[in-house]
Enzyme design. Structure first.
Site, PDB file in Angstrom:
ATOM      1  N   TRP A 104       0.805  -1.222   0.000  1.00  0.00           N
ATOM      2  CA  TRP A 104       0.000   0.000   0.000  1.00  0.00           C
ATOM      3  C   TRP A 104       0.839   1.274   0.000  1.00  0.00           C
ATOM      4  CZ3 TRP A 104      -4.393  -0.469  -2.065  1.00  0.00           C
ATOM      5  CH2 TRP A 104      -5.095  -1.669  -1.948  1.00  0.00           C
ATOM      6  N   ASP A 174      -1.350   6.449   6.547  1.00  0.00           N
ATOM      7  CA  ASP A 174      -2.474   5.647   6.058  1.00  0.00           C
ATOM      8  C   ASP A 174      -2.788   4.635   7.170  1.00  0.00           C
ATOM      9  OD1 ASP A 174      -4.187   3.836   4.891  1.00  0.00           O
ATOM     10  OD2 ASP A 174      -2.897   3.345   3.187  1.00  0.00           O
ATOM     11  N   LYS A 198     -12.901  -1.358   7.205  1.00  0.00           N
ATOM     12  CA  LYS A 198     -12.268  -2.332   8.111  1.00  0.00           C
ATOM     13  C   LYS A 198     -12.913  -2.196   9.495  1.00  0.00           C
ATOM     14  CE  LYS A 198      -8.890  -2.415   4.871  1.00  0.00           C
ATOM     15  NZ  LYS A 198      -8.731  -3.399   3.814  1.00  0.00           N
TER      16      LYS A 198
END
Ligand code: PMP
Length: 363
Positions: A104, A174, A198
């Protein structure tokens, strides 16, 4: 008759507590006596604006977000922020530092290069992204407009457990896969972002928490919909936000508070992860293998391979038969991955651990 639900270890969109889903179901046809569902309610109605303010206030309390930070909700998930962050921050000063610790942050690093002079300050690529690079070796730029990290790399399960302190360059994180899972000190960051599928409910919304003094350095090309200053000014209502995702986030925050808040859930999360890592490390002849450096292991996403890779499919099939679903590892790592987000209960984890012990014994 109530259906018994499987234990869901999906990486995202991920498990949602049953009690929260039931509340959505109960409220769907007539939300708060409005006569309509939340899905049908205009985003500029008084009722929705009130909801938005309440969700923001709950977040401020849950995470202790100081007053000098704006909370905004944006479309486009976390990936859109990979472009929005450099656009919003690299107007005056074109330089930024990136620490790449997995998939990511690698994608974020590559996206940012379209907008400025991006320095790869550190990377653990040579190590297969199984660790956080040694902080002493980071080649940071004190003149950077910001320094970027991914606090939890979802794919392999590598997590920052300590934040390095170098200078006053604002840290951008992030936190898509670990936000609300553990205590953080927001003051240590210039910006935190996390998409909501999430620990915060469902997909289609990205939460951005940004320090006010950083809102005046955007590039002129920045689209208004992701212009942080403008969205903050308009309370995230410049365009139509995902009203259902905002509503569900509110329910998830209520649920979190009923569990005792972040401090309590953090202890549970730590216990769940410890039990699973213990089982993996304790397996005979490395029947189960986790390659992540011990100090950098994630408490949210635990990836593991079976020493006999040809047993992986059998493992996943038998797990599914036992009601343990979505354990397949990412195509990059193969094997298995158990995502242990807040809604994954200790009972779910214990069932998984018992299944894994039995599977090891029988194979
Ligand atoms: N960052 C991290 C750490 C992620 O786990 C994900 C999604 N799994 C993303 C970014 C991308 O999120 P989205 O699909 O919401 O854009």
């Amino acid at each position: 008759m109530k259906m018994s639900r499987p234990y869901n270890f999906a990486a995202g969109p991920a498990a949602i507590p049953e009690i929260v889903l039931e509340r959505c179901q109960q409220e769907l046809l007539n939300w708060q006596n409005s006569g309509v569902s939340i899905l049908e309610l205009g985003h500029r109605t008084e009722a929705f604006e009130k909801l938005l303010f309440q969700v923001e206030a709950k977040l401020r309390v849950a995470v202790s977000i100081p007053e000098n930070y704006k909370i905004i909700f944006l479309p486009g998930g976390a990936r859109l922020q990979f472009a929005s962050i450099p656009m919003n921050f690299l107007g005056n000063n074109r330089q930024a530092d990136y620490i790449v610790t997995g998939h990511w942050s690698e994608v974020a690093f590559s996206e940012a290069q379209k907008y400025g002079d991006i320095n790869l300050a550190a990377s653990s690529k040579d190590d297969g992204y199984f660790s956080i690079p040694e902080v002493n070796n980071w080649k940071v730029n004190a003149k950077a407009a910001y320094r970027y990290i991914c606090s939890n790399e979802t794919l392999v399960g590598v997590q920052f457990h300590q934040l390095p302190q170098f200078d006053n360059v604002p840290l951008v994180a992030d936190m898509t896969s670990d936000f609300l899972s553990r205590s953080i000190d927001v003051n240590q960051y210039g910006l935190i972002f996390a998409s909501t599928q999430k620990n915060m409910g469902t997909t289609g919304l990205c939460l951005v928490i940004v320090r006010e003094d950083l809102l005046n350095q955007r590039q002129v090309i920045t689209p208004t919909v992701v212009n942080f200053a403008e969205q903050a000014k308009q309370h995230s209502l410049y365009n139509t936000p995902n009203v259902f995702a905002v509503y569900l986030l509110g329910l998830m925050l209520d649920w979190l508070s009923e569990q005792g808040g972040i401090a309590a859930i953090e202890q549970i999360n730590q216990r769940k992860a410890n039990k699973l890592y213990y089982l993996i490390d304790d397996s005979n002849d490395h029947f189960y293998i986790n390659r992540v450096a011990k100090n950098d292991r994630s408490i949210m996403n635990v990836s593991f391979n079976l020493a006999h890779e040809n047993l992986s499919e059998k493992f996943l099939n038998e797990a599914k038969q036992q009601g343990l679903i979505n354990l397949k590892g990412h195509s990059v790592t193969g094997g298995a991955r158990a995502s242990l987000y807040n809604p994954v209960s200790e009972a779910a984890l214990d069932t998984l651990v018992n299944f894994m012990k039995e599977f090891e014994k029988n194979n």
